[in-house]
Design a protein around this motif. Structure first.
Motif, mmCIF file in Angstrom:
data_model
loop_
_atom_site.group_PDB
_atom_site.id
_atom_site.type_symbol
_atom_site.label_atom_id
_atom_site.label_comp_id
_atom_site.label_asym_id
_atom_site.label_seq_id
_atom_site.Cartn_x
_atom_site.Cartn_y
_atom_site.Cartn_z
ATOM 1 N N ASP A 1 -6.453 32.342 8.440
ATOM 2 C CA ASP A 1 -5.338 32.200 9.369
ATOM 3 C C ASP A 1 -4.358 31.095 8.965
ATOM 4 N N THR A 2 -4.703 30.343 7.908
ATOM 5 C CA THR A 2 -3.906 29.165 7.577
ATOM 6 C C THR A 2 -2.435 29.496 7.422
ATOM 7 N N PHE A 3 -2.124 30.450 6.549
ATOM 8 C CA PHE A 3 -0.721 30.708 6.258
ATOM 9 C C PHE A 3 -0.079 31.712 7.203
ATOM 10 N N ALA A 4 -0.867 32.186 8.199
ATOM 11 C CA ALA A 4 -0.235 32.940 9.275
ATOM 12 C C ALA A 4 0.570 31.986 10.152
ATOM 13 N N PHE A 5 0.238 30.693 10.056
ATOM 14 C CA PHE A 5 0.894 29.699 10.908
ATOM 15 C C PHE A 5 1.456 28.525 10.105
ATOM 16 N N GLU A 6 0.664 27.942 9.211
ATOM 17 C CA GLU A 6 1.109 26.784 8.451
ATOM 18 C C GLU A 6 1.798 27.210 7.165
ATOM 19 N N SER A 7 2.616 26.319 6.627
ATOM 20 C CA SER A 7 3.397 26.617 5.424
ATOM 21 C C SER A 7 2.613 26.243 4.169
ATOM 22 N N PRO A 8 2.698 27.067 3.114
ATOM 23 C CA PRO A 8 2.072 26.699 1.834
ATOM 24 C C PRO A 8 2.632 25.389 1.282
ATOM 25 N N LEU A 9 3.826 25.000 1.738
ATOM 26 C CA LEU A 9 4.448 23.757 1.286
ATOM 27 C C LEU A 9 3.537 22.557 1.503
ATOM 28 N N ALA A 10 2.718 22.612 2.552
ATOM 29 C CA ALA A 10 1.836 21.489 2.867
ATOM 30 C C ALA A 10 0.580 21.465 2.003
ATOM 31 N N TYR A 11 0.347 22.510 1.212
ATOM 32 C CA TYR A 11 -0.901 22.626 0.474
ATOM 33 C C TYR A 11 -0.726 22.770 -1.031
ATOM 34 N N ASP A 12 0.306 23.463 -1.472
ATOM 35 C CA ASP A 12 0.433 23.897 -2.863
ATOM 36 C C ASP A 12 0.732 22.730 -3.803
ATOM 37 N N LEU B 1 -4.992 28.937 -3.246
ATOM 38 C CA LEU B 1 -4.428 29.065 -1.903
ATOM 39 C C LEU B 1 -5.002 30.262 -1.148
ATOM 40 N N PRO B 2 -5.233 31.421 -1.800
ATOM 41 C CA PRO B 2 -5.806 32.561 -1.062
ATOM 42 C C PRO B 2 -7.220 32.312 -0.553
ATOM 43 N N LEU B 3 -7.884 31.265 -1.066
ATOM 44 C CA LEU B 3 -9.251 30.975 -0.640
ATOM 45 C C LEU B 3 -9.303 30.155 0.645
ATOM 46 N N LEU B 4 -8.161 29.629 1.066
ATOM 47 C CA LEU B 4 -8.142 28.857 2.308
ATOM 48 C C LEU B 4 -8.419 29.761 3.499
ATOM 49 N N GLN B 5 -8.762 29.138 4.616
ATOM 50 C CA GLN B 5 -9.077 29.890 5.834
ATOM 51 C C GLN B 5 -8.013 30.951 6.094
ATOM 52 N N VAL C 1 0.839 -1.196 0.000
ATOM 53 C CA VAL C 1 0.000 0.000 0.000
ATOM 54 C C VAL C 1 0.874 1.246 0.000
ATOM 55 N N VAL C 2 0.567 2.169 -0.905
ATOM 56 C CA VAL C 2 1.117 3.519 -0.854
ATOM 57 C C VAL C 2 -0.047 4.458 -0.587
ATOM 58 N N VAL C 3 0.079 5.263 0.453
ATOM 59 C CA VAL C 3 -0.992 6.193 0.821
ATOM 60 C C VAL C 3 -0.374 7.558 1.087
ATOM 61 N N GLY C 4 -1.135 8.607 0.851
ATOM 62 C CA GLY C 4 -0.580 9.919 1.134
ATOM 63 C C GLY C 4 -1.603 11.036 1.064
ATOM 64 N N VAL C 5 -1.399 12.015 1.922
ATOM 65 C CA VAL C 5 -2.095 13.297 1.812
ATOM 66 C C VAL C 5 -1.034 14.286 1.360
ATOM 67 N N VAL C 6 -0.801 14.286 0.046
ATOM 68 C CA VAL C 6 0.228 15.156 -0.522
ATOM 69 C C VAL C 6 -0.421 16.495 -0.869
ATOM 70 N N PRO C 7 0.361 17.547 -1.056
ATOM 71 C CA PRO C 7 -0.232 18.846 -1.399
ATOM 72 C C PRO C 7 -1.041 18.756 -2.703
ATOM 73 N N TYR C 8 -2.311 19.218 -2.654
ATOM 74 C CA TYR C 8 -3.135 19.121 -3.864
ATOM 75 C C TYR C 8 -4.034 20.341 -4.080
ATOM 76 N N VAL C 9 -3.792 21.422 -3.352
ATOM 77 C CA VAL C 9 -4.576 22.634 -3.576
ATOM 78 C C VAL C 9 -3.971 23.383 -4.775
ATOM 79 N N PRO C 10 -4.774 23.717 -5.798
ATOM 80 C CA PRO C 10 -4.247 24.506 -6.912
ATOM 81 C C PRO C 10 -3.666 25.826 -6.412
ATOM 82 N N SER C 11 -2.541 26.217 -6.975
ATOM 83 C CA SER C 11 -1.839 27.410 -6.483
ATOM 84 C C SER C 11 -2.736 28.630 -6.437
ATOM 85 N N HIS C 12 -3.583 28.800 -7.442
ATOM 86 C CA HIS C 12 -4.425 29.997 -7.490
ATOM 87 C C HIS C 12 -5.547 29.976 -6.471
#
Length: 258
Positions: A176-187, A170-174, A157-168
């Motif tokens: 406070d997200t990037f005030a604390f978390e890194s875009p690396l985990a999402y982009d 990212l500004p639609l996320l909550q 089994v290969v499983v993963g929650v890899v970054p899959y949010v389209p770059s454009h």
């Protein structure tokens, strides 16, 4: 203590936190009767800092997982993916958890299949340290690159929650997200599938024939990946949806040789 929880829940609710009473209980428990500490914890939460960083843990699939500041906070929406991956893992099989973060999916697999070998990778140093503290066999590096070579062709089994949010998007996320978390985990690149496609291409080197691939994704990304999956030899493709009908993941099997 009940008065503290009630008052704190009201304060958090006024600040816009949806699960205010639950969070109030978590913060009060973390403070353990220390009123100054409680004030400090509440002040941090009111800035939007993730609750998991403040109390130092989350519950995922019924397992308590340590979460260090700076490490991606797992979402409950990933629990069905983790459970499905565990169902596919033989009792003495081998699994890989990509972009493991705190190691939460790897821990879930190892808990459900204690006789299996579960390895994980992450590119972030803080995540690797956190996953190791959670008892995960984890390697620092990009996707499959740091993993032991003796796994090639042996993984169930290969499983993963890899970054899959389209770059454009990212500004639609909550907010406070990037005030604390890194875009690396999402982009996930222009359409969100950049890293997903890499995993599709690289997994056959590790997976045994008949092994399963399970990845979190969203929107129309499952349809966008179908041609890649077919070309690379994946069959039995299943799109995973939640109770509301929203796409949450994809599952596929590496075709057996004829």
């Amino acid at each position: 203590m009940q008065r503290d929880i009630t008052e704190l829940a009201e304060q958090l609710s006024r600040a816009g936190f949806i699960a205010a009473e639950e969070e109030a209980r978590e913060l009060v428990a973390r403070a353990a009767g220390d009123s100054e500490l409680l004030d400090s914890l509440v002040a941090r939460r009111l800035t939007g800092e993730p609750l998991a960083w403040i109390i130092g843990k989350v519950s995922f699939c019924g397992i308590e997982i340590r979460i260090d500041p700076g490490v991606y906070v797992p979402r409950w929406q990933s629990e069905p993916l983790a459970r499905r991956a565990a169902d596919h893992l033989p009792a003495t099989g081998v699994a890989i958890d990509l972009c493991t973060g705190s190691g939460v999916i790897a821990r879930t697999l190892a808990t459900d299949r204690p006789g299996a070998r579960v390895v994980a990778s992450d590119i972030d140093e803080r995540a690797v340290a956190c996953a190791a503290a959670n008892g995960v066999e984890v390697y620092r590096g990009d996707l499959f690159d740091p993993l032991p070579r003796d796994l090639e062709g042996r993984v169930d089994v290969v499983v993963g929650v890899v970054p899959y949010v389209p770059s454009h998007e990212l500004p639609l996320l909550q907010r406070d997200t990037f005030a604390f978390e890194s875009p690396l985990a999402y982009d996930g690149g222009p359409d969100g599938t950049q890293i997903l496609r890499r995993v599709l291409r690289e997994s056959p080197r590790l997976l045994r024939r008949g092994g399963g691939l399970l990845l979190e994704l969203g929107g129309t990304q499952a349809d966008a990946l179908r041609d890649d999956l077919a070309r690379l030899g994946y069959i039995d493709i299943t799109v995973l949806v939640d109770a509301d009908g929203d796409v949450r993941g994809i599952e596929a099997t590496l075709r057996q040789p004829r």
